[in-house]
Scaffold this motif. Sequence first.
Motif, PDB file in Angstrom:
ATOM      1  N   ILE A 108      14.976  32.221  34.189  1.00  0.00           N
ATOM      2  CA  ILE A 108      15.991  31.611  35.058  1.00  0.00           C
ATOM      3  C   ILE A 108      16.524  32.544  36.131  1.00  0.00           C
ATOM      4  CG2 ILE A 108      16.737  30.011  33.255  1.00  0.00           C
ATOM      5  CD1 ILE A 108      19.230  31.780  32.894  1.00  0.00           C
ATOM      6  N   SER A 109      16.135  33.808  36.144  1.00  0.00           N
ATOM      7  CA  SER A 109      16.755  34.704  37.119  1.00  0.00           C
ATOM      8  C   SER A 109      15.900  35.936  37.368  1.00  0.00           C
ATOM      9  CB  SER A 109      18.151  35.139  36.634  1.00  0.00           C
ATOM     10  OG  SER A 109      18.051  35.861  35.414  1.00  0.00           O
ATOM     11  N   ARG A 110      16.193  36.579  38.500  1.00  0.00           N
ATOM     12  CA  ARG A 110      15.681  37.916  38.794  1.00  0.00           C
ATOM     13  C   ARG A 110      16.913  38.812  38.902  1.00  0.00           C
ATOM     14  NH1 ARG A 110      12.148  40.453  43.765  1.00  0.00           N
ATOM     15  NH2 ARG A 110      13.439  42.303  44.057  1.00  0.00           N
ATOM     16  N   VAL A 111      16.894  39.945  38.229  1.00  0.00           N
ATOM     17  CA  VAL A 111      18.029  40.871  38.246  1.00  0.00           C
ATOM     18  C   VAL A 111      17.546  42.222  38.757  1.00  0.00           C
ATOM     19  CG1 VAL A 111      19.820  42.004  36.882  1.00  0.00           C
ATOM     20  CG2 VAL A 111      19.140  39.678  36.332  1.00  0.00           C
ATOM     21  N   ASP A 112      18.255  42.760  39.750  1.00  0.00           N
ATOM     22  CA  ASP A 112      17.942  44.069  40.319  1.00  0.00           C
ATOM     23  C   ASP A 112      19.130  45.004  40.119  1.00  0.00           C
ATOM     24  OD1 ASP A 112      15.335  43.833  42.288  1.00  0.00           O
ATOM     25  OD2 ASP A 112      16.437  41.950  42.180  1.00  0.00           O
ATOM     26  N   ILE A 113      18.844  46.251  39.753  1.00  0.00           N
ATOM     27  CA  ILE A 113      19.844  47.311  39.717  1.00  0.00           C
ATOM     28  C   ILE A 113      19.466  48.309  40.804  1.00  0.00           C
ATOM     29  CG2 ILE A 113      20.977  49.091  38.335  1.00  0.00           C
ATOM     30  CD1 ILE A 113      21.490  46.344  37.259  1.00  0.00           C
ATOM     31  N   VAL A 114      20.387  48.576  41.726  1.00  0.00           N
ATOM     32  CA  VAL A 114      20.074  49.454  42.861  1.00  0.00           C
ATOM     33  C   VAL A 114      21.190  50.475  43.047  1.00  0.00           C
ATOM     34  CG1 VAL A 114      18.824  47.593  44.023  1.00  0.00           C
ATOM     35  CG2 VAL A 114      21.215  47.991  44.606  1.00  0.00           C
ATOM     36  N   THR A 115      20.832  51.594  43.652  1.00  0.00           N
ATOM     37  CA  THR A 115      21.838  52.522  44.154  1.00  0.00           C
ATOM     38  C   THR A 115      21.873  52.357  45.661  1.00  0.00           C
ATOM     39  OG1 THR A 115      20.171  54.271  44.327  1.00  0.00           O
ATOM     40  CG2 THR A 115      21.467  54.191  42.305  1.00  0.00           C
ATOM     41  N   SER A 116      23.065  52.135  46.197  1.00  0.00           N
ATOM     42  CA  SER A 116      23.204  51.884  47.631  1.00  0.00           C
ATOM     43  C   SER A 116      24.650  52.104  48.034  1.00  0.00           C
ATOM     44  CB  SER A 116      22.790  50.445  47.966  1.00  0.00           C
ATOM     45  OG  SER A 116      23.114  50.114  49.309  1.00  0.00           O
ATOM     46  N   PRO A 117      24.890  52.629  49.249  1.00  0.00           N
ATOM     47  CA  PRO A 117      26.267  52.713  49.755  1.00  0.00           C
ATOM     48  C   PRO A 117      26.932  51.346  49.847  1.00  0.00           C
ATOM     49  CG  PRO A 117      24.808  54.087  51.069  1.00  0.00           C
ATOM     50  CD  PRO A 117      23.925  53.281  50.159  1.00  0.00           C
ATOM     51  N   ALA A 118      26.134  50.264  49.853  1.00  0.00           N
ATOM     52  CA  ALA A 118      26.708  48.921  49.896  1.00  0.00           C
ATOM     53  C   ALA A 118      27.276  48.494  48.556  1.00  0.00           C
ATOM     54  CB  ALA A 118      25.643  47.923  50.349  1.00  0.00           C
ATOM     55  N   SER A 119      26.983  49.256  47.493  1.00  0.00           N
ATOM     56  CA  SER A 119      27.481  48.920  46.170  1.00  0.00           C
ATOM     57  C   SER A 119      28.907  49.442  46.029  1.00  0.00           C
ATOM     58  CB  SER A 119      26.588  49.537  45.085  1.00  0.00           C
ATOM     59  OG  SER A 119      27.178  49.374  43.816  1.00  0.00           O
ATOM     60  N   ARG A 120      29.838  48.663  46.461  1.00  0.00           N
ATOM     61  CA  ARG A 120      31.250  49.038  46.377  1.00  0.00           C
ATOM     62  C   ARG A 120      32.062  47.758  46.364  1.00  0.00           C
ATOM     63  NH1 ARG A 120      29.345  49.736  51.528  1.00  0.00           N
ATOM     64  NH2 ARG A 120      30.491  48.691  53.185  1.00  0.00           N
TER      65      ARG A 120
END
Length: 352
Positions: A108-120
């Motif tokens: 039912i889903s795709r899940v991504d874990i990322v490091t990014s300056p947008a992660s705030r």
Amino acid sequence: LHPRSSSLLYLCDLTGGAAGSLLGPILFAASRGMGVPLVAIIASLGPLLYPGRSFFRRLLTFALLAAFASWTLIGTDAFLPEPNPYKALSAALRYQGSMTIDTRYDPISRVDIVTSPASRGAPGLSLNYGGSPMRTVGASVDGGPLTPLPVGGGEDGGMLSYLPSYLPYHLAPKKKVLLEDSRGGMPLYMSIHAESPVIFSAEPFPLAHSLFRSSLPDGSRWMDRPGLTFTRGWVRNHLSGSGGSFDLIDLHLTTVIGAASTGMMPAREDYRLTKEAMDIYLDHLAPGGMISITTFLLPPPRTEARLMATAVETLENKFGAGFNRHLFCFRSFNTLTLLLKECPFTSDELER
């Protein structure tokens, strides 16, 4: 070619079509999401194996089928679909220094874990806060907006008390908390920081919390603390099924901004925020318990106006003329927070 066997061929055709609905979830789970395009390729090549074809064509087709099948078993990213370049995940990965830590699929889903300056993210953070933002990684479901996932060990949790959604914890300790779709982000970290002994997080995407837990650094295993339980579905489903009473039912509506302020998006139905849902939430509050709802202010005001009207009508039907003593609402520069209480707010609580 075989008119006398038409009924048998028709039976096989219908059986094959029905099998697709059963194969889909299995293929997604076993092949990281690439099983569907591979099966589409294999199905299109399958008729070439029909005995009426030449031996060479059948041999070539069989070799191609074996190659595609081996890709499914070995695993390759060649057939994985990429998010639309205008999706929030794609935009976040364009920041310098961004990278994907892990990507997983389920039916039912795709899940991504990322490091990014947008992660705030700190919706409504008080301007009185003078510290640094919390260290986070970003979690995205189906290529959507990044949910900040705290990776600190608790030493940087001081920022939490400056968020509007932390107000219920300032008023009184919360022994039992139910969270809506926290995705392992700020709402969950907030309740752990407030030392609530029993926490239930209703998670509609079962893959999300297991991936979030495995993506945290070794020194930041706050998701493994005792008393924390993830339940499948939404808060409304959880309360309708297992029931129980809670000191705080927390609904964060701050995971999606973007297009929510345009077009008809704010006017769409949300079954978490209907009058019937509000009644269910109120019926499952412990004595002195409250519902907390935080949402963004998106001009022109529509979503917040509907939310206020629904809360007022629900409380008026339940408590009559004195309903206003059960409702507290306040805003920051970009958020609106509603508190609905099982009993009237006290003068001490209003002062605090």
